[in-house]
Design a protein around this motif. Structure first.
Motif, PDB file in Angstrom:
ATOM      1  N   GLU A 284       0.852  -1.183   0.000  1.00 46.78           N
ATOM      2  CA  GLU A 284       0.000   0.000   0.000  1.00 46.78           C
ATOM      3  C   GLU A 284       0.894   1.241   0.000  1.00 46.78           C
ATOM      4  OE1 GLU A 284      -2.083  -0.577   3.629  1.00 46.78           O
ATOM      5  OE2 GLU A 284      -3.640  -1.830   2.704  1.00 46.78           O
ATOM      6  N   PRO A 285       0.339   2.399  -0.404  1.00 48.06           N
ATOM      7  CA  PRO A 285       1.132   3.631  -0.377  1.00 48.06           C
ATOM      8  C   PRO A 285       1.829   3.883   0.967  1.00 48.06           C
ATOM      9  CG  PRO A 285      -0.913   4.035  -1.527  1.00 48.06           C
ATOM     10  CD  PRO A 285      -0.981   2.617  -1.027  1.00 48.06           C
ATOM     11  N   LEU A 286       1.180   3.525   2.067  1.00 51.98           N
ATOM     12  CA  LEU A 286       1.801   3.745   3.368  1.00 51.98           C
ATOM     13  C   LEU A 286       3.139   2.993   3.475  1.00 51.98           C
ATOM     14  CD1 LEU A 286       1.344   5.040   6.228  1.00 51.98           C
ATOM     15  CD2 LEU A 286       0.445   2.805   6.928  1.00 51.98           C
TER      16      LEU A 286
ATOM     17  N   ASP B 286      -4.297   1.882  -8.680  1.00 50.46           N
ATOM     18  CA  ASP B 286      -5.144   2.013  -7.485  1.00 50.46           C
ATOM     19  C   ASP B 286      -5.669   3.443  -7.284  1.00 50.46           C
ATOM     20  OD1 ASP B 286      -2.921   3.354  -6.547  1.00 50.46           O
ATOM     21  OD2 ASP B 286      -2.269   1.737  -5.232  1.00 50.46           O
TER      22      ASP B 286
ATOM     23  N   MET C  36      -4.648   6.080  -5.889  1.00 50.85           N
ATOM     24  CA  MET C  36      -4.627   6.476  -4.476  1.00 50.85           C
ATOM     25  C   MET C  36      -4.294   7.952  -4.250  1.00 50.85           C
ATOM     26  SD  MET C  36      -5.171   4.203  -1.998  1.00 50.85           S
ATOM     27  CE  MET C  36      -5.454   2.454  -1.817  1.00 50.85           C
TER      28      MET C  36
ATOM     29  N   PRO D  29      -0.368  -4.904   5.114  1.00 50.56           N
ATOM     30  CA  PRO D  29      -1.426  -4.013   4.642  1.00 50.56           C
ATOM     31  C   PRO D  29      -2.418  -3.650   5.741  1.00 50.56           C
ATOM     32  CG  PRO D  29      -1.570  -6.164   3.557  1.00 50.56           C
ATOM     33  CD  PRO D  29      -0.364  -6.196   4.430  1.00 50.56           C
ATOM     34  N   ARG D  30      -2.919  -2.441   5.676  1.00 47.63           N
ATOM     35  CA  ARG D  30      -3.916  -1.981   6.645  1.00 47.63           C
ATOM     36  C   ARG D  30      -5.325  -2.062   6.074  1.00 47.63           C
ATOM     37  NH1 ARG D  30      -1.065   1.658  10.012  1.00 47.63           N
ATOM     38  NH2 ARG D  30       0.977   0.736  10.337  1.00 47.63           N
ATOM     39  N   LEU D  31      -5.400  -2.218   4.771  1.00 50.88           N
ATOM     40  CA  LEU D  31      -6.721  -2.344   4.155  1.00 50.88           C
ATOM     41  C   LEU D  31      -6.826  -3.739   3.555  1.00 50.88           C
ATOM     42  CD1 LEU D  31      -7.023   1.043   2.196  1.00 50.88           C
ATOM     43  CD2 LEU D  31      -7.768   0.538   4.525  1.00 50.88           C
ATOM     44  N   GLU D  32      -7.830  -4.463   3.999  1.00 48.69           N
ATOM     45  CA  GLU D  32      -8.048  -5.788   3.436  1.00 48.69           C
ATOM     46  C   GLU D  32      -9.056  -5.647   2.300  1.00 48.69           C
ATOM     47  OE1 GLU D  32     -10.032 -10.025   4.817  1.00 48.69           O
ATOM     48  OE2 GLU D  32      -9.789  -8.420   6.286  1.00 48.69           O
ATOM     49  N   ILE D  33      -8.685  -6.127   1.112  1.00 50.14           N
ATOM     50  CA  ILE D  33      -9.607  -6.007  -0.019  1.00 50.14           C
ATOM     51  C   ILE D  33     -10.579  -7.187   0.043  1.00 50.14           C
ATOM     52  CG2 ILE D  33      -9.824  -5.870  -2.536  1.00 50.14           C
ATOM     53  CD1 ILE D  33      -8.280  -3.525  -1.302  1.00 50.14           C
ATOM     54  N   LEU D  34     -11.829  -6.895   0.338  1.00 49.61           N
ATOM     55  CA  LEU D  34     -12.813  -7.968   0.460  1.00 49.61           C
ATOM     56  C   LEU D  34     -13.332  -8.382  -0.911  1.00 49.61           C
ATOM     57  CD1 LEU D  34     -14.981  -6.666   3.460  1.00 49.61           C
ATOM     58  CD2 LEU D  34     -13.022  -8.220   3.516  1.00 49.61           C
ATOM     59  N   LYS D  35     -13.374  -7.431  -1.821  1.00 56.09           N
ATOM     60  CA  LYS D  35     -14.021  -7.712  -3.089  1.00 56.09           C
ATOM     61  C   LYS D  35     -13.633  -6.652  -4.113  1.00 56.09           C
ATOM     62  CE  LYS D  35     -18.807  -8.334  -4.609  1.00 56.09           C
ATOM     63  NZ  LYS D  35     -20.193  -8.127  -4.189  1.00 56.09           N
ATOM     64  N   VAL D  36     -13.498  -7.092  -5.361  1.00 58.01           N
ATOM     65  CA  VAL D  36     -13.310  -6.144  -6.465  1.00 58.01           C
ATOM     66  C   VAL D  36     -14.393  -6.448  -7.484  1.00 58.01           C
ATOM     67  CG1 VAL D  36     -11.795  -5.430  -8.354  1.00 58.01           C
ATOM     68  CG2 VAL D  36     -10.824  -5.904  -6.098  1.00 58.01           C
TER      69      VAL D  36
ATOM     70  N   ILE E  46     -14.597  -1.524  -8.734  1.00 62.37           N
ATOM     71  CA  ILE E  46     -14.899  -0.947  -7.427  1.00 62.37           C
ATOM     72  C   ILE E  46     -14.344  -1.904  -6.371  1.00 62.37           C
ATOM     73  CG2 ILE E  46     -16.723  -0.133  -5.869  1.00 62.37           C
ATOM     74  CD1 ILE E  46     -16.730   1.395  -8.515  1.00 62.37           C
TER      75      ILE E  46
ATOM     76  N   LYS F  71     -11.740  -3.335   3.804  1.00 65.28           N
ATOM     77  CA  LYS F  71     -12.008  -3.366   5.243  1.00 65.28           C
ATOM     78  C   LYS F  71     -10.770  -2.817   5.944  1.00 65.28           C
ATOM     79  CE  LYS F  71     -13.393  -6.484   8.856  1.00 65.28           C
ATOM     80  NZ  LYS F  71     -14.575  -6.154   9.473  1.00 65.28           N
TER      81      LYS F  71
END
Ligand SMILES: Cc1cc2nc3c(=O)[nH]c(=O)nc-3n(C[C@H](O)[C@H](O)[C@H](O)COP(=O)(O)OP(=O)(O)OC[C@H]3O[C@@H](n4cnc5c(N)ncnc54)[C@H](O)[C@@H]3O)c2cc1C
Lengths: 249, 310
Positions: free
Chosen positions: A93-95, A122, A124, A213-220, B132, B136
């Motif tokens: 991630e960018p962070l 992304d 961002m 990562p701090r963001l978990e991608i649940l779905k795209v 999209i 979380k």
């Protein structure tokens, strides 16, 4: 003056990306990859500063799988002097990218970092600002004009209402907007020459940085699609539709 | 749980998208507002009647007049690090300050949010809106920028709701300095909040020819927009650009003239309610997302349309 230019390998801007059937990501197999267009603008700006005699050395850095070395080679073929490849197999991630770049900046001590305002994958728009926060440097985002003065830069920034001019102390971070310049193509002799330019390899684990990562991608998923429209035959028909069917004028 | 909305403004007036951001914030909890300016009074007057807010924190300081990211981010990090959510509008100010704040607070920014699924789950477009992503968050503090067109505006009542309170002290780090700005003057509605947008592309061919479109826009009371190609060619100012890397608009009616319909352009306007495309090439991709398409020379169609609309 030493300039660091971070470059990212992304899906080429001409590719119409598709979401994977299992909705975990977009389809990346057999898709054309290129340097992020904003990063090309960043490399170009660094080269112009070198040609003007303001910059003495340009270092391109990329983080990721071994393939990102191609992107570094592109920057070298455009004219950058050397590269740094940070080998990292996890998704970043960018962070985390900003943390890795902070560590690289502390080592290389550039006077200026020029980087893209956003990556077109992304979208961002974050790494430059995060990096300047971590280094406690000034930032000039969305640059469409850049002038180096002694110990300072003067930057024209594209903002919502027009252009804003600011002055930032060096060292600083600049993020590029589209109208900063038009990047050059690498010439064949320069592509050949680039093969002999040095790329320094660093293993991300040696930097001891938390890159989880701090963001978990649940779905795209696919965006909502629009209903198919119609072709009208004349301006009269268009106005009639807008008035009576769509009721928007 | 506490939620802060950082108010975007130009020291005199509220930037309208702040209202959409406040609406989004109301899906979280306990909404406070923060105004940083050299003069907060007029802006506070616009905020005080907004429903469902608690405190309006203000700090008046000349250093905030131009909203330099370094000072704003430092100030917010220092005074609001115990908040759960900090929201900005996804404007050029928000995009400049929010990620810097996230860098200071060691948190991963969640930019350009179009839907709040629950208190830790957010949807945002990626790849120029061709996908999209639902994310979380495992952040302790969520720093979020909100895409205005995806949310309604916060409701405004008749009662003074917000309690105005001064907060904090800025120690400027003087890393950067504002010099001046060259703002595009216009009597037309603001592009990102207009009901109707008339946009032109490379097909217009020159700055002079854009006047054809401007006449049509004025007849409709519309804002003007443009493709990147038209801006790059110098036909119109940069702040007219609609798209992935320009402004995001979603008016009731979007009129695309002499614009081919590249994905980067569509990213900025495909959520418009009604889209019309005028292009002499009947194969132009703009027609694939147009509700009404007209394959005709714009130099004929636009003046005709202008004269026939009353
Ligand atoms: C990193 C990156 C970011 C980008 N971001 C954006 C962005 O934010 N916004 C954006 O718009 N683009 C963006 N682009 C550019 C985008 O890819 C396209 O190049 C651009 O949108 C094309 O603009 P256009 O449609 O005006 O020009 P063109 O594609 O050249 O289309 C011109 C159209 O005009 C029509 N035309 C010509 N003459 C006439 C006539 N007399 N009557 C009727 N029709 C006529 C033609 O048939 C053609 O379809 C970006 C590109 C990159 C690489």
């Amino acid at each position: 003056m030493k300039i660091l230019v971070p470059v990212k390998r992304v899906v080429d801007y001409n590719v119409k990306v598709r979401v994977k059937k299992d909705e975990t990501d977009v389809e990346l197999d057999n898709v054309k990859m290129s340097m992020n267009p904003f990063d090309e603008i960043a490399v170009e700006e660094a080269l112009r500063l070198k040609e003007k005699g303001v910059a003495s050395e340009i270092i391109a850095v990329s983080i990721g799988l071994p393939e990102v070395q191609e992107t570094i080679r592109n920057a070298l073929a455009m004219g950058a002097d050397s590269g740094v490849f940070v080998n990292c197999t996890s998704k970043l991630e960018p962070l985390s990218v900003a943390k890795i770049l902070t560590s690289i900046c502390n080592k290389i001590k550039p006077d200026l970092v020029i980087m893209g305002k956003q990556a077109i994958d992304d979208d961002m728009n974050a790494t430059g600002q995060m990096l300047s926060a971590m280094l406690n440097w000034g930032q000039a985002t969305f640059a469409s004009k850049l002038e180096i003065q002694e110990k300072k830069i003067k930057v024209g920034r594209e903002i919502d209402g027009g252009i804003e001019n600011i002055e930032v102390n060096l060292p600083a971070i600049v993020t590029t907007d589209l109208r900063l310049n038009e990047p050059r193509y690498a010439s064949l002799p320069n592509i050949m020459k680039a093969k002999r330019k040095p790329i320094d390899e660093i293993q991300v684990k040696d930097l001891n940085i938390d890159i989880a990562p701090r963001l978990e991608i649940l779905k795209v998923e696919e965006p909502k699609s629009r209903e198919a429209g119609i072709m009208v035959k004349s301006v009269d028909e268009m106005i009639e539709k807008l008035k009576n069917e769509a009721k928007v004028i | 749980m506490k939620t802060l909305v950082v108010v975007d403004h130009n020291n005199n007036k509220l930037e309208k998208s702040t209202l959409n951001t406040i609406k989004a914030a109301s899906q979280l909890e306990n909404v406070d507002l923060l105004v940083l300016s050299d003069s907060c009074k007029d802006i506070c007057n616009e905020l005080i009647n907004i429903k469902n807010i608690n405190n309006i924190f203000i700090n008046e300081n000349d250093a905030f007049k131009n909203q330099l990211a370094e000072d704003s981010a430092n100030f917010i990090a220092e005074n609001f690090k115990n908040y759960t959510n900090i929201l900005f509008s996804n404007t050029s100010n928000g995009k400049n300050i929010a990620p810097r704040l996230a860098g200071l607070l060691d948190t991963m920014i969640i930019p350009d949010v179009i839907e709040i699924v629950d208190k830790q789950t957010f949807k945002r477009p990626i790849y120029a809106g061709n996908a999209i992503a639902t994310c979380k968050s495992k952040n302790k503090i969520n720093i979020i920028t909100i895409r205005a067109t995806a949310f309604e505006e916060a409701e405004i009542g008749n009662e003074n709701v917000g309690k105005i309170q001064e907060i904090g002290n800025l120690t400027s780090n003087n890393l950067s300095k504002y010099l001046n700005s060259e703002l595009t003057k216009s009597e037309r509605p603001e592009l990102t909040s207009a009901d109707i947008v008339v946009s032109g592309g490379r097909g217009l061919g020159s700055a002079e020819n854009f006047q054809l479109l401007e006449k049509l826009a004025d007849k409709l009371g519309a804002a003007m927009g443009a493709s990147r190609a038209a801006v790059d060619a110098g036909y119109v100012p940069n702040d007219w650009q609609v798209g992935q890397t320009g402004k995001i608009v979603a008016p009731n009616l979007y009129i695309a003239v002499g614009i081919s319909g590249a994905i980067q352009h569509l990213a900025g306007m495909k959520d418009s309610k009604v889209i019309i495309g005028i292009n002499k090439d009947e194969e132009a991709p703009i027609f694939s997302i147009s509700d009404y398409g007209l394959a005709e020379d714009l130099f004929k169609a636009v003046p005709e349309m202008e004269s026939k609309i009353n």
